[in-house]
Design a protein around this motif. Structure first.
Motif, PDB file in Angstrom:
ATOM      1  N   PRO A   1       0.707  -1.273   0.168  1.00  0.00           N
ATOM      2  CA  PRO A   1      -0.033  -0.181  -0.021  1.00  0.00           C
ATOM      3  C   PRO A   1       0.881   1.346   0.094  1.00  0.00           C
ATOM      4  CG  PRO A   1       0.029  -0.811   2.295  1.00  0.00           C
ATOM      5  CD  PRO A   1       1.037  -1.860   1.451  1.00  0.00           C
ATOM      6  N   TRP A   2       1.679   1.563  -0.979  1.00  0.00           N
ATOM      7  CA  TRP A   2       2.539   2.679  -1.202  1.00  0.00           C
ATOM      8  C   TRP A   2       1.818   3.948  -1.075  1.00  0.00           C
ATOM      9  CZ3 TRP A   2       7.651   1.844  -1.135  1.00  0.00           C
ATOM     10  CH2 TRP A   2       8.180   0.639  -1.553  1.00  0.00           C
ATOM     11  N   VAL A   3       0.625   4.175  -1.767  1.00  0.00           N
ATOM     12  CA  VAL A   3      -0.076   5.721  -1.754  1.00  0.00           C
ATOM     13  C   VAL A   3      -0.875   5.610  -0.519  1.00  0.00           C
ATOM     14  CG1 VAL A   3      -1.529   7.126  -3.054  1.00  0.00           C
ATOM     15  CG2 VAL A   3       0.205   5.685  -4.136  1.00  0.00           C
ATOM     16  N   THR A   4      -1.558   4.736  -0.277  1.00  0.00           N
ATOM     17  CA  THR A   4      -2.465   4.619   1.027  1.00  0.00           C
ATOM     18  C   THR A   4      -1.480   4.953   2.025  1.00  0.00           C
ATOM     19  OG1 THR A   4      -4.056   2.873   0.018  1.00  0.00           O
ATOM     20  CG2 THR A   4      -3.969   3.262   2.374  1.00  0.00           C
ATOM     21  N   SER A   5      -0.489   4.456   2.268  1.00  0.00           N
ATOM     22  CA  SER A   5       0.471   4.789   3.552  1.00  0.00           C
ATOM     23  C   SER A   5       0.921   6.212   3.463  1.00  0.00           C
ATOM     24  CB  SER A   5       1.866   3.667   3.286  1.00  0.00           C
ATOM     25  OG  SER A   5       2.751   4.018   4.323  1.00  0.00           O
ATOM     26  N   ALA A   6       1.451   6.472   2.354  1.00  0.00           N
ATOM     27  CA  ALA A   6       1.853   8.042   2.296  1.00  0.00           C
ATOM     28  C   ALA A   6       0.550   8.927   2.739  1.00  0.00           C
ATOM     29  CB  ALA A   6       2.139   8.344   0.695  1.00  0.00           C
ATOM     30  N   MET A   7      -0.569   8.668   2.268  1.00  0.00           N
ATOM     31  CA  MET A   7      -1.652   9.647   2.383  1.00  0.00           C
ATOM     32  C   MET A   7      -1.920   9.465   4.091  1.00  0.00           C
ATOM     33  SD  MET A   7      -4.491   9.347  -0.453  1.00  0.00           S
ATOM     34  CE  MET A   7      -4.682   7.633  -0.614  1.00  0.00           C
ATOM     35  N   ALA A   8      -1.981   8.258   4.661  1.00  0.00           N
ATOM     36  CA  ALA A   8      -2.057   8.071   6.241  1.00  0.00           C
ATOM     37  C   ALA A   8      -0.907   9.050   6.951  1.00  0.00           C
ATOM     38  CB  ALA A   8      -1.653   6.576   6.560  1.00  0.00           C
ATOM     39  N   GLU A   9       0.379   8.954   6.371  1.00  0.00           N
ATOM     40  CA  GLU A   9       1.685   9.675   6.937  1.00  0.00           C
ATOM     41  C   GLU A   9       1.239  11.300   6.758  1.00  0.00           C
ATOM     42  OE1 GLU A   9       6.284  10.233   6.561  1.00  0.00           O
ATOM     43  OE2 GLU A   9       5.218   8.142   5.906  1.00  0.00           O
ATOM     44  N   VAL A  10       0.689  11.509   5.734  1.00  0.00           N
ATOM     45  CA  VAL A  10       0.228  13.058   5.463  1.00  0.00           C
ATOM     46  C   VAL A  10      -0.621  13.648   6.730  1.00  0.00           C
ATOM     47  CG1 VAL A  10      -0.847  14.688   4.197  1.00  0.00           C
ATOM     48  CG2 VAL A  10       0.991  13.376   2.846  1.00  0.00           C
ATOM     49  N   ASN A  11      -1.270  12.643   7.038  1.00  0.00           N
ATOM     50  CA  ASN A  11      -2.212  12.845   8.329  1.00  0.00           C
ATOM     51  C   ASN A  11      -1.574  12.552   9.414  1.00  0.00           C
ATOM     52  OD1 ASN A  11      -4.552  14.160   6.583  1.00  0.00           O
ATOM     53  ND2 ASN A  11      -4.574  12.263   5.693  1.00  0.00           N
ATOM     54  N   GLY A  12      -0.572  11.981   9.851  1.00  0.00           N
ATOM     55  CA  GLY A  12       0.025  11.856  11.008  1.00  0.00           C
ATOM     56  C   GLY A  12      -0.225  10.544  11.372  1.00  0.00           C
ATOM     57  N   ARG A  13      -0.790   9.919  10.321  1.00  0.00           N
ATOM     58  CA  ARG A  13      -1.195   8.217  11.032  1.00  0.00           C
ATOM     59  C   ARG A  13      -0.243   7.342  10.228  1.00  0.00           C
ATOM     60  NH1 ARG A  13      -4.567   9.646  14.697  1.00  0.00           N
ATOM     61  NH2 ARG A  13      -6.292  10.968  13.941  1.00  0.00           N
ATOM     62  N   ARG A  14      -0.311   6.081  10.500  1.00  0.00           N
ATOM     63  CA  ARG A  14       0.336   5.105   9.790  1.00  0.00           C
ATOM     64  C   ARG A  14      -0.692   3.731   9.642  1.00  0.00           C
ATOM     65  NH1 ARG A  14       6.186   5.283  10.022  1.00  0.00           N
ATOM     66  NH2 ARG A  14       7.041   7.150  10.748  1.00  0.00           N
ATOM     67  N   LEU A  15      -0.323   2.855   8.765  1.00  0.00           N
ATOM     68  CA  LEU A  15      -1.060   1.756   8.759  1.00  0.00           C
ATOM     69  C   LEU A  15      -0.814   0.837   9.867  1.00  0.00           C
ATOM     70  CD1 LEU A  15      -1.236   1.449   4.720  1.00  0.00           C
ATOM     71  CD2 LEU A  15      -2.714   2.522   6.254  1.00  0.00           C
ATOM     72  N   GLY A  16      -1.973  -0.018  10.101  1.00  0.00           N
ATOM     73  CA  GLY A  16      -1.483  -1.166  10.938  1.00  0.00           C
ATOM     74  C   GLY A  16      -1.490  -2.270  10.422  1.00  0.00           C
ATOM     75  N   ASP A  17      -0.666  -3.352  10.980  1.00  0.00           N
ATOM     76  CA  ASP A  17      -0.790  -4.717  10.396  1.00  0.00           C
ATOM     77  C   ASP A  17      -1.729  -5.411  10.988  1.00  0.00           C
ATOM     78  OD1 ASP A  17       0.073  -7.068   9.100  1.00  0.00           O
ATOM     79  OD2 ASP A  17       1.854  -7.229  10.290  1.00  0.00           O
ATOM     80  N   ALA A  18      -2.753  -5.747  10.306  1.00  0.00           N
ATOM     81  CA  ALA A  18      -3.775  -6.791  10.706  1.00  0.00           C
ATOM     82  C   ALA A  18      -3.640  -8.137  11.156  1.00  0.00           C
ATOM     83  CB  ALA A  18      -5.003  -6.585   9.687  1.00  0.00           C
ATOM     84  N   SER A  19      -2.605  -8.659  10.401  1.00  0.00           N
ATOM     85  CA  SER A  19      -2.260  -9.960  10.750  1.00  0.00           C
ATOM     86  C   SER A  19      -1.146 -10.138  11.885  1.00  0.00           C
ATOM     87  CB  SER A  19      -1.569 -10.658   9.477  1.00  0.00           C
ATOM     88  OG  SER A  19      -0.227  -9.954   9.245  1.00  0.00           O
ATOM     89  N   GLY A  20      -0.575  -9.224  12.514  1.00  0.00           N
ATOM     90  CA  GLY A  20       0.395  -9.567  13.643  1.00  0.00           C
ATOM     91  C   GLY A  20       1.595  -9.596  13.049  1.00  0.00           C
ATOM     92  N   GLY A  21       2.924  -9.041  14.046  1.00  0.00           N
ATOM     93  CA  GLY A  21       3.965  -9.133  13.793  1.00  0.00           C
ATOM     94  C   GLY A  21       4.664 -10.414  13.361  1.00  0.00           C
ATOM     95  N   ALA A  22       4.258 -11.229  14.396  1.00  0.00           N
ATOM     96  CA  ALA A  22       4.977 -12.748  14.190  1.00  0.00           C
ATOM     97  C   ALA A  22       5.129 -13.275  12.734  1.00  0.00           C
ATOM     98  CB  ALA A  22       4.580 -13.644  15.388  1.00  0.00           C
ATOM     99  N   ALA A  23       3.604 -13.191  12.146  1.00  0.00           N
ATOM    100  CA  ALA A  23       3.564 -13.968  11.028  1.00  0.00           C
ATOM    101  C   ALA A  23       4.272 -13.139   9.687  1.00  0.00           C
ATOM    102  CB  ALA A  23       2.021 -13.670  10.687  1.00  0.00           C
TER     103      ALA A  23
END
Length: 171
Positions: free
Chosen positions: A78-100
């Motif tokens: 999600p390149w662009v989606t992530s950039a748009m989130a960052e513009v708004n001071g947010r970050r995308l979360g990992d729905a599957s969890g870090g271990a996976a």
């Protein structure tokens, strides 16, 4: 500003310019990850000149959200989606969890390492007699192409990992 006018270079950037630069950079990465202008044209249905304008800082054109979503689905990052989130001071979360994700990265790295080893073995075999035949060069080329693909998959996994790190939730 008309689309054909180049943007004026300034010694400072406004927050809007920063956001536009970030989104355009993400769009460039997305287009590259999807295989370039021609392939993106086939995937999202926009012309290659439009796609090119989305990536160039000299134009104010920005990728439409539906085109971004279609291309992101194609390459899996999600390149662009992530950039748009960052513009708004947010970050995308990992729905599957870090271990996976960690296990997936380890698997992708192991596959890339194995492909590189197989390529090295073919190169060694080819040079044993001091000369490389066209058929040996073909075998090495096929192994190198496989290695390149596996390294690309590993890099895409890394990119996804970097994008999905939640602020304050280190791994």
């Amino acid at each position: 500003m008309p689309f054909f006018q180049k943007r004026e270079r300034r010694s400072f950037m406004s927050p809007i310019d920063d956001a536009l630069s970030l989104i355009k950079g993400a769009t460039r990465d997305l287009v590259k990850a999807c295989g370039g202008l021609t392939r993106c044209e086939r995937i999202c249905g926009f012309s290659d000149s439009s796609i090119s304008r989305w990536t160039l800082s000299t134009y104010g054109d920005v990728i439409p959200i539906m085109a971004a979503l279609v291309l992101e689905a194609e390459c899996g990052v999600p390149w662009v989606t992530s950039a748009m989130a960052e513009v708004n001071g947010r970050r995308l979360g990992d729905a599957s969890g870090g271990a996976a994700v960690s296990v997936s990265l380890q698997r992708l790295h192991a596959e890339a390492d194995l492909a590189m080893s197989e390529t090295g073995l073919e190169v060694q075999k080819a040079f044993e007699d001091g000369r490389v035949t066209p058929s040996e060069a073909e075998v090495m080329d096929r192994k190198a192409a496989k290695t390149e693909q596996k390294v690309r998959e590993f890099r895409q996994g890394l990119a996804g990992f970097k994008v999905n790190v939640v602020e304050g939730g280190g791994r």
